[in-house]
Motif scaffolding. Structure first.
Motif, PDB file in Angstrom:
ATOM      1  N   SER A  39       0.861  -1.132   0.052  1.00 28.95           N
ATOM      2  CA  SER A  39       0.059  -0.007  -0.037  1.00 28.95           C
ATOM      3  C   SER A  39       0.984   1.403   0.009  1.00 28.95           C
ATOM      4  N   ILE A  40       1.846   1.174   0.769  1.00 25.91           N
ATOM      5  CA  ILE A  40       2.953   2.364   0.773  1.00 25.91           C
ATOM      6  C   ILE A  40       3.587   2.729  -0.513  1.00 25.91           C
ATOM      7  N   ALA A  41       3.841   1.498  -1.478  1.00 25.64           N
ATOM      8  CA  ALA A  41       4.506   1.641  -2.459  1.00 25.64           C
ATOM      9  C   ALA A  41       3.404   2.179  -3.688  1.00 25.64           C
ATOM     10  N   VAL A  42       2.136   1.980  -3.674  1.00 23.57           N
ATOM     11  CA  VAL A  42       1.031   2.545  -4.508  1.00 23.57           C
ATOM     12  C   VAL A  42       1.000   4.376  -4.136  1.00 23.57           C
ATOM     13  N   ILE A  43       1.253   4.412  -2.727  1.00 21.18           N
ATOM     14  CA  ILE A  43       1.126   5.784  -2.082  1.00 21.18           C
ATOM     15  C   ILE A  43       2.312   6.479  -2.696  1.00 21.18           C
ATOM     16  N   LEU A  44       3.419   6.060  -2.609  1.00 19.95           N
ATOM     17  CA  LEU A  44       4.544   6.787  -3.281  1.00 19.95           C
ATOM     18  C   LEU A  44       4.746   6.842  -4.881  1.00 19.95           C
ATOM     19  N   TYR A  45       3.907   6.065  -5.563  1.00 15.51           N
ATOM     20  CA  TYR A  45       3.951   5.819  -7.021  1.00 15.51           C
ATOM     21  C   TYR A  45       2.939   7.151  -7.267  1.00 15.51           C
ATOM     22  N   VAL A  46       1.866   7.264  -6.463  1.00 10.86           N
ATOM     23  CA  VAL A  46       0.799   8.006  -7.051  1.00 10.86           C
ATOM     24  C   VAL A  46       1.553   9.587  -6.672  1.00 10.86           C
ATOM     25  N   TYR A  47       2.073   9.654  -5.597  1.00 15.32           N
ATOM     26  CA  TYR A  47       2.978  10.828  -5.286  1.00 15.32           C
ATOM     27  C   TYR A  47       3.897  11.251  -6.055  1.00 15.32           C
ATOM     28  N   GLY A  48       4.182  10.535  -7.180  1.00 21.16           N
ATOM     29  CA  GLY A  48       5.350  10.863  -8.196  1.00 21.16           C
ATOM     30  C   GLY A  48       6.687  10.001  -8.170  1.00 21.16           C
ATOM     31  N   TYR A  49       6.926   9.089  -7.179  1.00 20.57           N
ATOM     32  CA  TYR A  49       7.911   8.331  -7.584  1.00 20.57           C
ATOM     33  C   TYR A  49       7.566   7.117  -8.090  1.00 20.57           C
ATOM     34  N   ASN A  50       7.644   7.489  -9.621  1.00 28.94           N
ATOM     35  CA  ASN A  50       7.272   6.461 -10.725  1.00 28.94           C
ATOM     36  C   ASN A  50       8.520   5.847 -11.176  1.00 28.94           C
ATOM     37  N   TYR A  51       9.920   6.055 -10.864  1.00 28.30           N
ATOM     38  CA  TYR A  51      10.758   5.224 -11.266  1.00 28.30           C
ATOM     39  C   TYR A  51      11.600   4.683 -10.169  1.00 28.30           C
ATOM     40  N   LEU A  52      11.566   3.332 -10.262  1.00 24.21           N
ATOM     41  CA  LEU A  52      12.532   2.329  -9.577  1.00 24.21           C
ATOM     42  C   LEU A  52      13.841   2.293 -10.035  1.00 24.21           C
ATOM     43  N   CYS A  53      14.802   3.025  -9.463  1.00 25.01           N
ATOM     44  CA  CYS A  53      16.187   2.829  -9.929  1.00 25.01           C
ATOM     45  C   CYS A  53      16.683   1.577  -9.907  1.00 25.01           C
ATOM     46  N   SER A  54      16.661   1.185  -8.424  1.00 28.63           N
ATOM     47  CA  SER A  54      17.421  -0.115  -8.254  1.00 28.63           C
ATOM     48  C   SER A  54      16.516  -0.767  -7.304  1.00 28.63           C
ATOM     49  N   GLN A  55      16.753  -2.107  -7.084  1.00 28.52           N
ATOM     50  CA  GLN A  55      16.367  -2.936  -6.062  1.00 28.52           C
ATOM     51  C   GLN A  55      17.187  -3.971  -5.520  1.00 28.52           C
ATOM     52  N   CYS A  56      17.636  -4.286  -4.532  1.00 33.40           N
ATOM     53  CA  CYS A  56      18.637  -5.227  -3.986  1.00 33.40           C
ATOM     54  C   CYS A  56      18.203  -6.006  -2.759  1.00 33.40           C
ATOM     55  N   ALA A  57      18.706  -7.037  -2.268  1.00 33.00           N
ATOM     56  CA  ALA A  57      18.426  -7.524  -0.985  1.00 33.00           C
ATOM     57  C   ALA A  57      19.940  -8.100  -0.433  1.00 33.00           C
ATOM     58  N   TYR A  58      19.796  -8.132   1.106  1.00 35.00           N
ATOM     59  CA  TYR A  58      20.997  -8.487   1.831  1.00 35.00           C
ATOM     60  C   TYR A  58      20.445  -9.008   2.922  1.00 35.00           C
ATOM     61  N   ASP A  59      21.552  -9.964   3.412  1.00 36.97           N
ATOM     62  CA  ASP A  59      21.415 -10.616   4.792  1.00 36.97           C
ATOM     63  C   ASP A  59      21.905  -9.713   5.581  1.00 36.97           C
ATOM     64  N   VAL A  60      21.181  -9.371   6.785  1.00 41.38           N
ATOM     65  CA  VAL A  60      21.521  -8.284   7.915  1.00 41.38           C
ATOM     66  C   VAL A  60      22.641  -8.691   8.664  1.00 41.38           C
ATOM     67  N   ALA A  61      22.337  -9.949   9.248  1.00 47.05           N
ATOM     68  CA  ALA A  61      23.305 -10.609  10.135  1.00 47.05           C
ATOM     69  C   ALA A  61      22.930 -12.315  10.237  1.00 47.05           C
TER      70      ALA A  61
END
Length: 159
Positions: A39-61
């Motif tokens: 739901s927050i992703a949709v809010i951000l998209y509607v608010y104008g964040y329409n470009y996902l530059c990158s996505q990554c994942a990591y193991d915290v600990a």
């Protein structure tokens, strides 16, 4: 900790999050709960964040949690002054599930698949969540801190 304008805007609209401050480039970093991410992703998209530059994942600990990181851009007043935000979504290793944002940003397709392939985060509602870099028969998740390398015999000194 200092909050940025986006964090203040989310607080004003009763959106649950946690500000993690700013990185070395001054980009605000926010932590979002996995159950709220779609739901927050949709809010951000509607608010104008329409470009996902990158996505990554990591193991915290070891024994801890896994993180999925999204870098979003909003270009409102010209290409020379983009607004960026970094979103971190954490999941426990015993149930590493995060909602997919493929349906919001199509560019998340291969990036979420790579994160699944390397650290075993399951992205709910992703249309093609399967290995992308490793063979389907591969056992384990290579970028997790608890990963044990299989016993391979490589050909050495092959001239």
């Amino acid at each position: 900790m200092q909050q940025g304008w986006l964090s203040n805007w989310l607080v004003k609209h009763d959106v649950v999050h946690r500000s993690l401050g700013f990185d070395h480039r001054g980009i605000e970093t926010l932590q979002i709960k996995a159950r709220d991410w779609d739901s927050i992703a949709v809010i951000l998209y509607v608010y104008g964040y329409n470009y996902l530059c990158s996505q990554c994942a990591y193991d915290v600990a070891p024994g801890g949690s896994l993180a999925s990181v999204y870098h979003l851009t909003r270009i409102q007043y010209g290409i020379g002054n983009p607004e960026e935000v970094c979103i971190k979504v954490f999941a426990q290793k015993d149930n590493p599930r995060i909602p997919s944002v493929f349906w919001v940003w199509r560019s998340a397709d291969f990036q979420e698949r790579e994160s699944y392939d390397m650290v075993e985060i399951f992205y709910d509602n992703h249309p093609r969540l399967k290995r992308i870099l490793m063979p389907e028969s591969w056992i384990g998740w290579p970028l997790r801190k608890d990963y044990i390398t299989p016993n391979f015999y490589e050909i050495q000194d092959a001239h």
